[in-house]
Design a protein around this motif. Structure first.
Motif, PDB file in Angstrom:
ATOM      1  N   GLU A  71      54.031  43.206 -61.807  1.00  0.00           N
ATOM      2  CA  GLU A  71      52.692  43.766 -61.521  1.00  0.00           C
ATOM      3  C   GLU A  71      52.556  44.866 -60.483  1.00  0.00           C
ATOM      4  O   GLU A  71      51.931  46.144 -60.849  1.00  0.00           O
ATOM      5  CB  GLU A  71      51.494  42.686 -61.137  1.00  0.00           C
ATOM      6  CG  GLU A  71      50.202  42.670 -61.770  1.00  0.00           C
ATOM      7  CD  GLU A  71      49.498  41.579 -61.068  1.00  0.00           C
ATOM      8  OE1 GLU A  71      48.220  41.924 -60.972  1.00  0.00           O
ATOM      9  OE2 GLU A  71      50.074  40.585 -60.645  1.00  0.00           O
ATOM     10  N   SER A  91      56.485  38.090 -62.768  1.00  0.00           N
ATOM     11  CA  SER A  91      55.132  38.482 -62.968  1.00  0.00           C
ATOM     12  C   SER A  91      54.634  39.264 -61.888  1.00  0.00           C
ATOM     13  O   SER A  91      54.045  40.233 -62.058  1.00  0.00           O
ATOM     14  CB  SER A  91      54.282  37.605 -63.406  1.00  0.00           C
ATOM     15  OG  SER A  91      53.778  36.662 -62.550  1.00  0.00           O
ATOM     16  N   LEU A  92      54.720  38.926 -60.630  1.00  0.00           N
ATOM     17  CA  LEU A  92      54.274  39.480 -59.535  1.00  0.00           C
ATOM     18  C   LEU A  92      55.034  40.944 -59.470  1.00  0.00           C
ATOM     19  O   LEU A  92      54.159  41.907 -58.960  1.00  0.00           O
ATOM     20  CB  LEU A  92      54.456  38.555 -58.130  1.00  0.00           C
ATOM     21  CG  LEU A  92      53.510  37.583 -58.428  1.00  0.00           C
ATOM     22  CD1 LEU A  92      53.672  36.760 -56.647  1.00  0.00           C
ATOM     23  CD2 LEU A  92      52.105  37.823 -57.978  1.00  0.00           C
ATOM     24  N   VAL A 109      59.845  33.155 -63.068  1.00  0.00           N
ATOM     25  CA  VAL A 109      58.690  33.826 -64.021  1.00  0.00           C
ATOM     26  C   VAL A 109      57.551  34.502 -63.230  1.00  0.00           C
ATOM     27  O   VAL A 109      57.024  35.406 -63.135  1.00  0.00           O
ATOM     28  CB  VAL A 109      58.370  33.091 -65.211  1.00  0.00           C
ATOM     29  CG1 VAL A 109      57.034  33.698 -65.661  1.00  0.00           C
ATOM     30  CG2 VAL A 109      59.248  32.830 -66.342  1.00  0.00           C
ATOM     31  N   GLU A 110      57.404  33.377 -62.417  1.00  0.00           N
ATOM     32  CA  GLU A 110      56.186  33.911 -61.468  1.00  0.00           C
ATOM     33  C   GLU A 110      56.700  34.970 -60.696  1.00  0.00           C
ATOM     34  O   GLU A 110      55.719  36.059 -60.458  1.00  0.00           O
ATOM     35  CB  GLU A 110      56.155  32.652 -60.324  1.00  0.00           C
ATOM     36  CG  GLU A 110      54.915  31.533 -60.458  1.00  0.00           C
ATOM     37  CD  GLU A 110      55.124  30.324 -59.542  1.00  0.00           C
ATOM     38  OE1 GLU A 110      55.342  30.771 -58.325  1.00  0.00           O
ATOM     39  OE2 GLU A 110      54.835  29.348 -60.063  1.00  0.00           O
ATOM     40  N   ARG A 157      43.681  10.410 -60.850  1.00  0.00           N
ATOM     41  CA  ARG A 157      42.856  11.397 -60.139  1.00  0.00           C
ATOM     42  C   ARG A 157      42.141  10.481 -59.143  1.00  0.00           C
ATOM     43  O   ARG A 157      41.651  11.013 -58.146  1.00  0.00           O
ATOM     44  CB  ARG A 157      41.759  12.528 -60.708  1.00  0.00           C
ATOM     45  CG  ARG A 157      42.458  13.659 -61.284  1.00  0.00           C
ATOM     46  CD  ARG A 157      41.790  14.276 -62.267  1.00  0.00           C
ATOM     47  NE  ARG A 157      41.764  13.558 -63.454  1.00  0.00           N
ATOM     48  CZ  ARG A 157      40.791  14.047 -64.633  1.00  0.00           C
ATOM     49  NH1 ARG A 157      40.058  15.315 -64.387  1.00  0.00           N
ATOM     50  NH2 ARG A 157      40.792  13.084 -65.724  1.00  0.00           N
ATOM     51  N   SER A 217      42.085   8.825 -51.020  1.00  0.00           N
ATOM     52  CA  SER A 217      43.026   9.117 -50.135  1.00  0.00           C
ATOM     53  C   SER A 217      41.927   9.261 -48.824  1.00  0.00           C
ATOM     54  O   SER A 217      42.390   8.977 -47.594  1.00  0.00           O
ATOM     55  CB  SER A 217      43.560  10.447 -50.083  1.00  0.00           C
ATOM     56  OG  SER A 217      42.737  11.382 -50.454  1.00  0.00           O
ATOM     57  N   TRP A 218      40.710   9.430 -48.943  1.00  0.00           N
ATOM     58  CA  TRP A 218      40.025   9.524 -47.899  1.00  0.00           C
ATOM     59  C   TRP A 218      38.966   8.176 -47.764  1.00  0.00           C
ATOM     60  O   TRP A 218      38.460   7.708 -46.735  1.00  0.00           O
ATOM     61  CB  TRP A 218      39.370  10.828 -47.654  1.00  0.00           C
ATOM     62  CG  TRP A 218      38.456  11.404 -48.803  1.00  0.00           C
ATOM     63  CD1 TRP A 218      38.749  11.766 -50.020  1.00  0.00           C
ATOM     64  CD2 TRP A 218      36.931  10.923 -49.012  1.00  0.00           C
ATOM     65  NE1 TRP A 218      37.623  11.840 -50.712  1.00  0.00           N
ATOM     66  CE2 TRP A 218      36.396  11.477 -50.093  1.00  0.00           C
ATOM     67  CE3 TRP A 218      36.092  10.318 -48.107  1.00  0.00           C
ATOM     68  CZ2 TRP A 218      35.351  11.346 -50.595  1.00  0.00           C
ATOM     69  CZ3 TRP A 218      34.823  10.183 -48.487  1.00  0.00           C
ATOM     70  CH2 TRP A 218      34.119  10.738 -49.756  1.00  0.00           C
ATOM     71  N   VAL A 251      45.900   9.174 -46.138  1.00  0.00           N
ATOM     72  CA  VAL A 251      45.336  10.552 -46.187  1.00  0.00           C
ATOM     73  C   VAL A 251      46.549  11.494 -46.167  1.00  0.00           C
ATOM     74  O   VAL A 251      46.302  12.804 -46.594  1.00  0.00           O
ATOM     75  CB  VAL A 251      44.797  10.936 -44.439  1.00  0.00           C
ATOM     76  CG1 VAL A 251      43.781  10.065 -44.353  1.00  0.00           C
ATOM     77  CG2 VAL A 251      46.042  10.476 -43.611  1.00  0.00           C
ATOM     78  N   GLY A 252      47.950  10.909 -46.116  1.00  0.00           N
ATOM     79  CA  GLY A 252      48.888  11.926 -46.151  1.00  0.00           C
ATOM     80  C   GLY A 252      50.019  11.898 -47.341  1.00  0.00           C
ATOM     81  O   GLY A 252      50.456  12.817 -48.005  1.00  0.00           O
ATOM     82  N   TRP A 253      50.168  10.595 -47.760  1.00  0.00           N
ATOM     83  CA  TRP A 253      51.027  10.394 -48.638  1.00  0.00           C
ATOM     84  C   TRP A 253      50.673  10.231 -49.998  1.00  0.00           C
ATOM     85  O   TRP A 253      50.979   9.469 -50.857  1.00  0.00           O
ATOM     86  CB  TRP A 253      52.128   9.078 -48.475  1.00  0.00           C
ATOM     87  CG  TRP A 253      52.805   9.344 -47.227  1.00  0.00           C
ATOM     88  CD1 TRP A 253      53.014  10.533 -46.466  1.00  0.00           C
ATOM     89  CD2 TRP A 253      53.695   8.518 -46.762  1.00  0.00           C
ATOM     90  NE1 TRP A 253      53.772  10.346 -45.535  1.00  0.00           N
ATOM     91  CE2 TRP A 253      54.364   9.274 -45.605  1.00  0.00           C
ATOM     92  CE3 TRP A 253      54.363   7.266 -46.849  1.00  0.00           C
ATOM     93  CZ2 TRP A 253      55.312   8.720 -44.687  1.00  0.00           C
ATOM     94  CZ3 TRP A 253      55.277   6.881 -46.079  1.00  0.00           C
ATOM     95  CH2 TRP A 253      55.758   7.385 -45.081  1.00  0.00           C
ATOM     96  N   ALA A 262      43.306  10.480 -55.491  1.00  0.00           N
ATOM     97  CA  ALA A 262      42.694  11.756 -54.462  1.00  0.00           C
ATOM     98  C   ALA A 262      41.587  11.175 -53.865  1.00  0.00           C
ATOM     99  O   ALA A 262      41.605  11.360 -52.593  1.00  0.00           O
ATOM    100  CB  ALA A 262      42.731  12.991 -55.201  1.00  0.00           C
ATOM    101  N   THR A 263      40.577  10.514 -54.684  1.00  0.00           N
ATOM    102  CA  THR A 263      39.455  10.244 -53.815  1.00  0.00           C
ATOM    103  C   THR A 263      39.688   8.902 -52.857  1.00  0.00           C
ATOM    104  O   THR A 263      39.128   9.112 -51.692  1.00  0.00           O
ATOM    105  CB  THR A 263      38.108   9.780 -54.937  1.00  0.00           C
ATOM    106  OG1 THR A 263      38.380  10.902 -55.883  1.00  0.00           O
ATOM    107  CG2 THR A 263      36.976   9.470 -54.231  1.00  0.00           C
ATOM    108  N   LEU A 288      47.016   6.290 -42.417  1.00  0.00           N
ATOM    109  CA  LEU A 288      47.907   7.306 -42.188  1.00  0.00           C
ATOM    110  C   LEU A 288      48.744   7.593 -43.731  1.00  0.00           C
ATOM    111  O   LEU A 288      48.894   8.765 -44.205  1.00  0.00           O
ATOM    112  CB  LEU A 288      48.958   7.068 -41.358  1.00  0.00           C
ATOM    113  CG  LEU A 288      48.405   7.302 -39.911  1.00  0.00           C
ATOM    114  CD1 LEU A 288      49.722   6.913 -38.946  1.00  0.00           C
ATOM    115  CD2 LEU A 288      47.856   8.542 -39.527  1.00  0.00           C
ATOM    116  N   ARG A 297      51.754  53.350 -62.957  1.00  0.00           N
ATOM    117  CA  ARG A 297      50.328  53.749 -63.425  1.00  0.00           C
ATOM    118  C   ARG A 297      50.451  54.843 -62.336  1.00  0.00           C
ATOM    119  O   ARG A 297      49.979  56.121 -62.993  1.00  0.00           O
ATOM    120  CB  ARG A 297      49.370  52.745 -63.130  1.00  0.00           C
ATOM    121  CG  ARG A 297      49.254  52.057 -64.370  1.00  0.00           C
ATOM    122  CD  ARG A 297      47.685  51.451 -64.485  1.00  0.00           C
ATOM    123  NE  ARG A 297      47.778  50.435 -63.535  1.00  0.00           N
ATOM    124  CZ  ARG A 297      48.100  48.871 -63.709  1.00  0.00           C
ATOM    125  NH1 ARG A 297      48.516  48.752 -64.846  1.00  0.00           N
ATOM    126  NH2 ARG A 297      47.989  48.362 -62.755  1.00  0.00           N
TER     127      ARG A 297
END
Lengths: 91, 907
Positions: B658, B654-655, B650-651, B280, B286-287, B82-84, B283-284, B79, B665
């Protein structure tokens, strides 16, 4: 910077925002996995499945526990793959 | 079967393979191309040091006694992994940013580099791990004996393990061999940056051996001794999987406990966090690590069932993995099983002793030595040598301690349950560690109080009583409480009964631990360094850890720093590091300027060797005028918060931008189109006005210039001027009317008008033009009583206009223009179909625009007829549209008006 450049950079940015959002969703999914797993593996469920039944010759509860276990592993593997891809997309 | 000597030789051979693997791994790492050493697979195999001989032998024993309970020990870590991911990556990131050397170092660093906390965590770890190491030695010794004695059932019957007196010789040599290995590969250097690649390689190999061995035994049991899973489960004792009374509490307790232990066990922390080379990999793992656990667990239950049904009653379930193949005369398989157990024991012993030795030397020996006069005699490399020596001594001491423990406790039941007891002990570090990385307010004093309270209660309610009656506690103290005080009974503290000892101990120890940790954290203030470290740990993903020099100001001479660095890192390494930093500062010489950044960098580097607390102590001894700027910290924290908020803004922006850009336009396109239409319109208007104006002007000029023009000619000219003026006025009227209608400024008095009658009038008016053009008007009026709110003359004007248009653009000699009217659903409909070529698809939209005329060579209209007609109809709440129809079949216009039917129709 001409108009097309501006446009591509906006769409890049939008892509990145999308990637970030999907990564955030994946992380939430990952965080939910152990909760779901823990819930499905609480004693009450185990008691329910400890019934006197067999699947392919093995007791139901054994199949249940190992099935959930394998399910968690598969979900984690898929999520890890996605997160790695998002990671690559950033680099 | 095998003689002790042969088996010893096999063990030695196996250990030799480990040595070679470790040696190759070390060499490969030093060559600068670590390759597979840094693959996630090796990392995952290293983490599986979690599976000790307690798994290898003990899980089967547990399954034989308690059914499925054994899986909880593997479900908890599953557990977590896989999750933490977030927790694990955070720990790894913090550890790398701060050169963390152990779990004690981690917790002490977080709480202001506190030595006291480091000492307490180290003590907890050593106390909890020593019996665990003893358990491994016992497993090896027992399995050794079982193999040597052969499949004599008498050997493996007694419940405690072995009937014959245990041979300590084997255990001793195992301990010695492990000590040698660990000394060689685990205490080579003092810097965590140079990780123990060799050890990790060997551990990974052992992980493969134990997994292969257990699966081999499992496959043999299921398919060799029985005929597949179904037959195995048929032999299962009927009540093996039936939940016991305390099943629910133990199940949850064990899952939670093992999830905490997977992070807090010193050896797990060491391989997962300290030995991690690339974030990294997590991440591998984790499973992959849960998959390893899954595979190693899958045959446990079948082996347990087979042991219960094939072996004589009373055989020790803890040895089924070994005794089953032996009972079936599979000596090779038994040997493989023995090696599996051997490898799971040795890998645990190796990693645990390395992790513990680092903790003991950094957090206990080092601070003590710093208080002695020895610390004053500064010599190059002396601390480094002292550290290595103390690490080596610690390794030997830990193994000796484990061996002694095994020897002293061999008669008792104490070892059987030590795995879970150790878990519960190290789990005491969890609140302060997990709280520390997620909760900024977590406070050192709270952590220390929680740790000590949790540890004490754990020892009192679980660890000390586990030795059995009359070892630590007298039998009466266990039963009735010390001095007969009932509420102090170790297994029923404060009268809490009905729980098994493990749950009971965990409940009380965690209650005290968490309660003290949280409440003191809430009440007490943090020291400045604590606040700083708290912020750096909690916000490790937001604030780059390397800039903590922004908050700590102090001054030291670079010479003092160099002396210190030499003592800890050795002269060569220190020189290299100083010169490197000098180059970074853009200086020519080998000595950098002792800026805050450099001091911080050096402290971090030294922390990787001697732990954060000692590194800080040593730097503080030579530094003066230290000040920690919390204002700066607040500022940076704010900056970080702002940066995050800003980037989110900003995110969003920017949306938004757009979307706005898209709208703009679109609007721009419309405007351009409108602009073009306006230009067209002006062109048309001026053109339309110009034509009559030109003729008026030229004829009036003729009249002015030629006074002698005769009567009839001048009359003709005047009449032309008059006609043209009328045309001009009409045109202007039309334009005015249209624009008034378009802007909604006209209001006609509306009255009930019989539409069919208006249509009839219009048809009569147009009759003349129609016969001139040689067409007929085929009128069919089907709504005689339909009445609309309208203005009669205007309505007639529209109909006339439509009929005239049809004649003008769609007349074919001899054919008929069909005019139809009908009434349905409260609407009057009039359609007019001409017999011309129709209007091409592309022009259908445009016919209602101003000044657009049909493709007819000579036209007299201004092209305002249709737009005006439509506006008029719209004024009456109806509409005028051009119906879609096949090209070439004539144009069909339709007028729709809301209407009602009255018996006595008004005019």
């Amino acid at each position: 910077m001409n108009a097309t450049d501006a446009q591509t950079s906006t769409s890049d940015q939008a892509d990145r925002v999308l990637i970030q959002q999907s990564e955030r969703r994946d992380r939430s999914r990952a965080a939910a996995l152990p909760l779901i797993g823990f819930f499905l593996l609480t004693p009450l469920f185990i008691r329910v499945f400890a019934a006197d039944a067999t699947v392919l010759g093995a007791p139901l509860v054994v199949i249940y526990i190992f099935g959930i276990w394998l399910g968690l592993i598969i979900c984690a593997a898929l999520l890890a793959k996605r997160l790695k891809r998002a990671d690559h997309a950033f680099r | 079967m095998l003689s002790a000597n042969v088996l010893s030789a096999i063990c030695v051979g196996y250990v030799a393979v480990l040595f070679v693997t470790a040696y190759l791994g070390d060499r490969k790492a030093r060559s600068g191309k670590p390759g597979w050493l840094e693959s996630p697979l090796v990392y995952t195999f290293a983490i599986s040091v979690y599976c000790t001989s307690w798994t290898f032998y003990g899980a089967v024993g547990s399954a034989a006694r308690n059914g499925l309970e054994f899986v909880t020990i593997y479900l908890g870590p599953t557990l977590v992994f896989v999750g933490w991911l977030h927790l694990l990556s955070k720990l790894v990131r913090i550890a790398r940013a701060n050169n963390i050397t152990s779990i004690a170092d981690m917790i002490s660093s977080r709480y202001g580099k506190s030595s006291a906390i480091a000492v307490v965590v180290t003590l907890i770890s050593v106390v909890a791990a020593t019996p665990y190491i003893a358990l491994q030695l016992k497993a090896v010794a027992t399995s050794f004996q079982v193999i040597v004695a052969g499949a004599d059932p008498g050997v493996a019957t007694a419940a405690g393990g072995v009937a014959a007196p245990p041979t300590f010789e084997a255990a001793f040599w195992v301990a010695a061999g492990m000590a040698a290995f660990t000394l060689l590969f685990g205490a080579r250097n003092t810097d965590t940056n140079e990780r123990h690649h060799g050890v990790v390689a060997a551990i990974a190999l052992e992980a493969i051996v134990k997994l292969t061995a257990l699966i081999a035994v499992g496959v043999f049991v299921v398919f060799g001794m029985a005929d597949g899973p179904a037959t195995i489960f048929e032999r299962m004792p009927p009540d093996l999987l039936t939940p016991r009374d305390d099943f629910a509490t133990r199940w949850i307790t064990l899952i939670l406990l093992s999830s905490v232990a997977i992070i807090c066990l010193p050896r797990q922390f060491h391989v997962t966090v300290v030995e991690n080379v690339d974030e990294r990999q997590v991440a591998t793992a984790s499973w992959l690590f849960p998959l390893y656990l899954f595979l190693i667990s899958i045959f446990i239950l079948p082996i347990a069932i087979a042991g219960l049904s094939f072996l004589p009653a009373g055989a020790d379930p803890d040895l089924f993995v070994l005794t089953l193949p032996m009972a079936a005369d599979q000596h090779g398989l038994a040997l493989l099983a023995f090696l599996g157990g051997f490898s799971s024991a040795t890998s645990m012993v190796i990693v645990s002793s390395i992790a513990l030795a680092i903790m003991i030397s950094n957090h206990i020996v080092m601070p003590l030595m710093l208080k002695t006069p020895w610390a004053e005699r500064a010599q190059s490399g002396d601390i480094r040598r002292m550290l290595l020596r103390s690490r080596r001594i610690s390794i030997v001491a830990i193994l000796m301690l484990g061996f002694l423990y095994f020897r002293l406790s061999s008669g008792s039941e104490g070892l059987a349950s030590i795995g879970l007891i150790a878990f519960a002990g190290v789990a005491q570090a969890a609140p302060s560690m997990i709280g520390g990385v997620f909760w900024r307010m977590a406070n050192g004093r709270g952590a220390l109080a929680g740790l000590i309270a949790g540890f004490t209660i754990w020892a009192y309610t679980l660890f000390l009583p586990s030795f059995g009656p009359d070892v630590i506690f007298t039998a009466s103290a266990l039963a009735d409480g010390p001095w007969g005080i009932g509420i102090l009974r170790p297994y029923a503290l404060f009268g809490l009964t009905g729980l098994d000892p493990l749950t009971h101990a965990l409940f009380w120890s965690f209650t005290a631990n968490i309660l003290l940790f949280v409440s003191i954290s809430l009440l007490a203030d943090q020291r400045p360094l604590e606040r700083l470290q708290g912020a750096l740990f909690v916000d490790v993903f937001r604030m780059p850890g390397s800039n903590s020099h922004r908050y700590i100001q102090r001054s030291v001479t670079v010479t003092d720093l160099f002396v210190l660095a030499q003592r800890i890192m050795g002269p060569n390494e220190a020189q290299r590091m100083f010169a490197g930093f000098a180059r970074q500062q853009g200086l020519d010489g080998d000595m950098p300027v002792a800026t805050d950044a450099f001091i911080d960098h050096l402290e971090r580097r030294l922390a990787g060797s001697i732990g954060a607390a000692s590194a800080r102590t040593m730097i503080s001894q030579i530094a003066v005028g230290e000040s920690i700027s919390l204002a700066e910290l607040t500022k940076v924290a704010d900056e970080a918060a702002q940066a995050i908020e800003y980037s989110q803004q900003v995110e969003e922006k920017s949306l938004q931008l757009e979307a706005t850009a898209r709208e703009l336009r679109e609007a721009n396109r419309l405007l351009k189109e409108l602009d073009a239409r306006k230009d067209d319109f002006l062109n048309q208007v001026s053109h339309e006005l110009r034509t009559p104006m030109t003729s008026i002007r030229s004829f009036s000029e003729i009249l002015l210039e030629n006074a002698d023009i005769d009567g009839p000619r001048s009359d003709r000219f005047l009449s032309i001027i008059h006609d043209e003026s009328i045309r001009l006025t009409r045109l202007l009227d039309q334009i005015l009317e249209l624009s008034q209608m378009e802007t909604g400024r006209v209001e006609w008095p509306l009255s009930a008008v019989n539409i069919d009658k208006a249509l009839g009038r219009a048809a009569a008016v147009s009759e003349g033009i129609a016969s001139e053009a040689g067409v007929q008007l085929a009128l069919s009026l089907n709504a005689p009583g339909a009445v609309a709110e309208a203005e009669a003359d205007r309505l007639v004007q529209v109909f006339v206009n439509l009929i005239n248009n049809a004649i003008k653009y769609g007349a074919t000699k001899g054919e008929a223009i069909e005019i139809n009217s009908s009434f349905a659903d409260g609407h009057y409909r009039m359609t007019i179909r001409d017999c011309g070529p129709g209007i091409p698809e592309r022009d259908r939209e445009r016919v209602f625009e101003k000044f657009v005329r049909g493709a007819q060579p000579e036209t007299s209209g201004a092209g305002l007829g249709l737009p005006i007609s439509r506006e008029i109809i719209r004024q009456f709440s109806g509409d005028l549209v051009l119906l879609d129809g096949p090209e070439g079949a004539g144009a069909v216009f339709q007028v729709t008006l809301p209407a009602s039917v009255r018996a006595a129709a008004a005019e």
